[in-house]
Enzyme design. Structure first.
Site, PDB file in Angstrom:
ATOM      1  N   GLU A  95       0.796  -1.223   0.000  1.00 28.04           N
ATOM      2  CA  GLU A  95       0.000   0.000   0.000  1.00 28.04           C
ATOM      3  C   GLU A  95       0.832   1.280   0.000  1.00 28.04           C
ATOM      4  O   GLU A  95       0.454   2.266  -0.632  1.00 28.04           O
ATOM      5  CB  GLU A  95      -0.944   0.023   1.215  1.00 28.04           C
ATOM      6  CG  GLU A  95      -2.059  -1.007   1.173  1.00 28.04           C
ATOM      7  CD  GLU A  95      -3.099  -0.734   0.091  1.00 28.04           C
ATOM      8  OE1 GLU A  95      -3.157   0.410  -0.415  1.00 28.04           O
ATOM      9  OE2 GLU A  95      -3.847  -1.659  -0.252  1.00 28.04           O
ATOM     10  N   SER A 366     -49.520 -18.865  45.579  1.00 27.18           N
ATOM     11  CA  SER A 366     -48.986 -19.206  46.906  1.00 27.18           C
ATOM     12  C   SER A 366     -47.501 -18.915  47.071  1.00 27.18           C
ATOM     13  O   SER A 366     -46.977 -19.065  48.179  1.00 27.18           O
ATOM     14  CB  SER A 366     -49.250 -20.687  47.196  1.00 27.18           C
ATOM     15  OG  SER A 366     -50.634 -20.920  47.341  1.00 27.18           O
TER      16      SER A 366
END
Length: 684
Positions: A95, A366
């Protein structure tokens, strides 16, 4: 002719001097321009770098469980020194070979690009350095125009002025696109090779370095042969750049790389309902917006136990008939800290994102009774307190209203039973009698002490859990019994760091003692009775049928209404709540649906704690243990057929021996005897 030669000499001399002056002026102008450019770059300051980054979520063991890549974009930021040198060398070679020497743009490459463009009469060749590409990724569009190139060059120069070369290279490697939703080298390394960027081999690095020029063209997933040729080009560039020799390049070219099997589908989240709650907590506790959460590169360390979550998922899926429309929810939390370890908000997140564990309110039935019996213990009752179980009509609201509850299956003792039995057998009559004796407002206040924030009505049926509450509220309340009465806040996040590793949030547990530890422990001991067959009387304890699944001490309570089935309970290490029901309030068919909650709870608790130490519930100092007869609640004698070790707040334990199981020997002992018999009895 001599004068002609002299004239020509003077002519070229004048032109030479002119050109020399022009060059000097040009150099000065360039110097001034660069000076002005530098001054401008300094005045404008460093360009703000805000690169979108994937936010990563971890479980309590710091394993990755989720990522914010729902849009298919994976972005991770890694430091330059944690990237394989192979990647750096390959990238620079292909690059930008002069990266460490140019000021952000390369005049030689620009000149070559201009000539190529003039020849083609269009913008055909790029001349971008790594710095320019980084600037483009950060600030610009990717259109091919000279205007964009000029702006790009200026941004590149600003980057060079304010950031070091290594910082720029690090930013470039973390933002460049490698295709398939992978932004940055770390994401690419994971996508293509299933490893970190730090572990990439030379061959793998060369393959990846060749992709950014054309991610859709040079990807090995797109064309393996083309990608291989591009890899060879990169290796040749590395040789030319003296990064490696020809032999090393050849060896890398021959390496057999193991590519990951590529799948473009979105990954299945480990715990989608849990993840949704984590994001809610990020908004509420940290005040973060969606963009920061999704693209801020945060590291979110959650309370989730991935193995425990898997166990929960498996038991819910395997227990419930797959063709049933019934829904399920589960929450498991650490009672000492409030850390949520597993969460299920429904049977299928894709079909319904409604989180029943955190958003729904259902009648707990309950499972509300332990709160009532804790209040009773605080107001003079004991586990041995006797209350008559028989059909009863209760009057309330100044005797203007009546309430006639029923026991499950209309089963009644028609006699007195102990409070411990009443809880184990889930006797509704005893519960409502106790509630009315304490006055209805007592349970409302007690529930608030337990952290119940839902609206509760001071009515007789509250003892049976007829007011809707949330699952998290019940899990939190039971955790307070498990931890000795301390108030803890359920939470999903332990720590959050930003993209730079700075801690921006740390959960701090603040456990405050709210309940009476002795009463909380005695309530816990009473709750273990649902698995104790010695408490059976006119009906079986509610934990029968699953008690054989448990291998460790556990305290729990079932809850059933016409539309809801619950099981909530805990061990010293873990609290778990399970709910089963239909979203639209459809009535349950208890022949088919009734055991789901109990089976899921018991199997989950056992598997979730497999391998963990088996712990007992530790009584506080002001609690005493005695052997009692389960049926009478009195001290057991040698003739009682069953004995149960029961706990009492010190000073409330029974002192009278059970008289129901004296037997013939005891009767003989009580019968009149002669003088000698009485004498020998006395001297013994």
């Amino acid at each position: 002719m001599k004068w002609l030669k002299e004239e020509r000499f003077q002519y070229w001399k004048r032109w030479g001097m002119l050109l020399s002056r022009l060059m000097i002026i040009g150099i000065v102008l360039i110097g001034v321009s660069f000076g002005s450019l530098y001054l401008l770059a300094v005045i404008m300051g460093a360009p703000e770098i805000q690169v979108p980054q994937t936010t990563i979520y971890y479980d309590h063991d710091q394993n990755v469980i989720d990522e914010s890549n729902k849009n298919g974009q994976n972005r991770y930021w890694v430091k330059l020194d944690t990237i394989s040198p192979n990647v750096i060398d390959a990238t620079l070679a292909i690059e930008d070979r002069s990266f460490y020497t140019h000021p952000g743009f390369d005049f030689k490459r620009i000149g070559g690009a201009i000539l190529a463009d003039l020849k083609a009469m269009s913008k055909v060749q790029g001349a971008s350095t790594i710095t320019q590409q980084y600037a483009r990724n950060l600030f610009l569009e990717h259109d091919k125009t000279w205007k964009r190139k000029i702006v790009e060059a200026f941004y590149a120069y600003r980057l060079e002025v304010h950031y070091s070369k290594n910082e720029i290279l690090e930013g470039y490697l973390n933002t460049i696109y490698y295709g398939h939703g992978s932004y940055g080298i770390e994401s690419a390394a994971r996508t293509f090779f299933g490893k970190s960027a730090n572990d990439l081999t030379l061959a793998e690095a060369a393959m990846l370095a060749g992709i950014p020029k054309g991610p859709g063209y040079y990807s090995p997933y797109a064309d393996a042969e083309r990608a291989k040729n591009r890899q060879e080009t990169v290796l040749d560039a590395m040789v030319a750049n003296d990064s490696l020799n020809q032999a090393e390049a050849q060896q890398a070219l021959l390496e057999n790389m193991a590519l990951q099997a590529f799948n473009e589908e979105t990954k299945q989240e480990v715990a989608p309902y849990f993840a949704a709650e984590v994001k809610k907590e990020l908004k509420s506790k940290l005040a973060l917006d969606e963009r920061v959460i999704d693209q801020g590169g945060l590291h979110v360390y959650t309370t989730l136990d991935a193995d425990m979550q898997k166990t929960a998922d498996q038991w819910v899926a395997s227990t419930i008939d797959k063709d049933s429309d019934i829904q399920a929810a589960l929450v498991a939390m650490e009672p000492t800290t409030g850390a949520v370890k597993a969460l299920i908000g429904g049977r299928d997140y894709e079909k319904s994102k409604f989180n029943r564990a955190t958003m729904a309110k259902r009648t707990p039935g309950s499972t509300f009774k332990p709160l009532l019996y804790y209040a009773a213990l605080k107001n003079g009752f004991t586990p041995s307190t006797l209350v008559r179980s028989e059909p009863t009509t209760f009057y309330y609201d100044n005797d203007k209203e009546t309430y006639s509850p029923h026991n499950y299956g209309d089963a009644y003792a028609n006699d007195e039973i102990t409070l411990a039995q009443a809880l184990a057998l889930s006797d509704n009559i005893v519960a409502v009698k106790t509630h009315m004796f304490l006055e209805e407002k007592t349970l409302v206040k007690t529930a608030k002490d337990f952290g119940i924030k839902s609206q509760l009505s001071p009515i007789p049926s509250l003892a049976l859990g007829t007011n809707p509450v949330g699952m998290m509220e019940m899990a939190d309340a039971y955790s307070m019994l498990a931890n000795g009465g301390k108030s803890v806040t359920p939470h999903f996040i332990e720590k959050v760091t930003d993209r730079d590793g700075k801690v921006i949030y740390q959960h701090e547990s603040e456990a405050e003692v709210v309940l009476d530890p002795a009463a909380a422990f005695v309530t816990t001991d009473m709750m273990t009775g649902i698995f104790d067959e010695s408490l059976n009387d006119y009906t079986r304890v509610t934990g029968s049928g699953i008690d054989h699944l448990l291998t460790r001490p556990a305290a729990a309570k079932t809850g059933t209404t016409s539309t809801d089935s619950w099981m909530v309970g805990f061990t010293p290490q873990l609290t778990a709540a399970v709910w089963i029901g239909y979203d639209k309030g459809e009535k349950l068919n208890y022949r088919n649906d009734g055991l789901y909650a109990k089976k899921i709870w018991a199997n989950f608790i056992e598997d979730a704690l497999k391998g963990e130490e088996v712990l007992e519930f530790e009584p506080p100092k002001n609690v005493i243990a005695v052997d009692v007869d389960p049926q009478t609640g009195l001290l057991a004698n040698e003739n009682c057929p069953t004995k149960r070790l029961a706990y009492y707040i010190e000073g409330t334990e029974p002192h009278e021996l059970c008289a129901d199981h004296i037997g013939a020997a005891e009767e003989e002992r009580k019968s009149p005897k002669g003088f000698l018999d009485r004498f020998f009895q006395w001297i013994r």
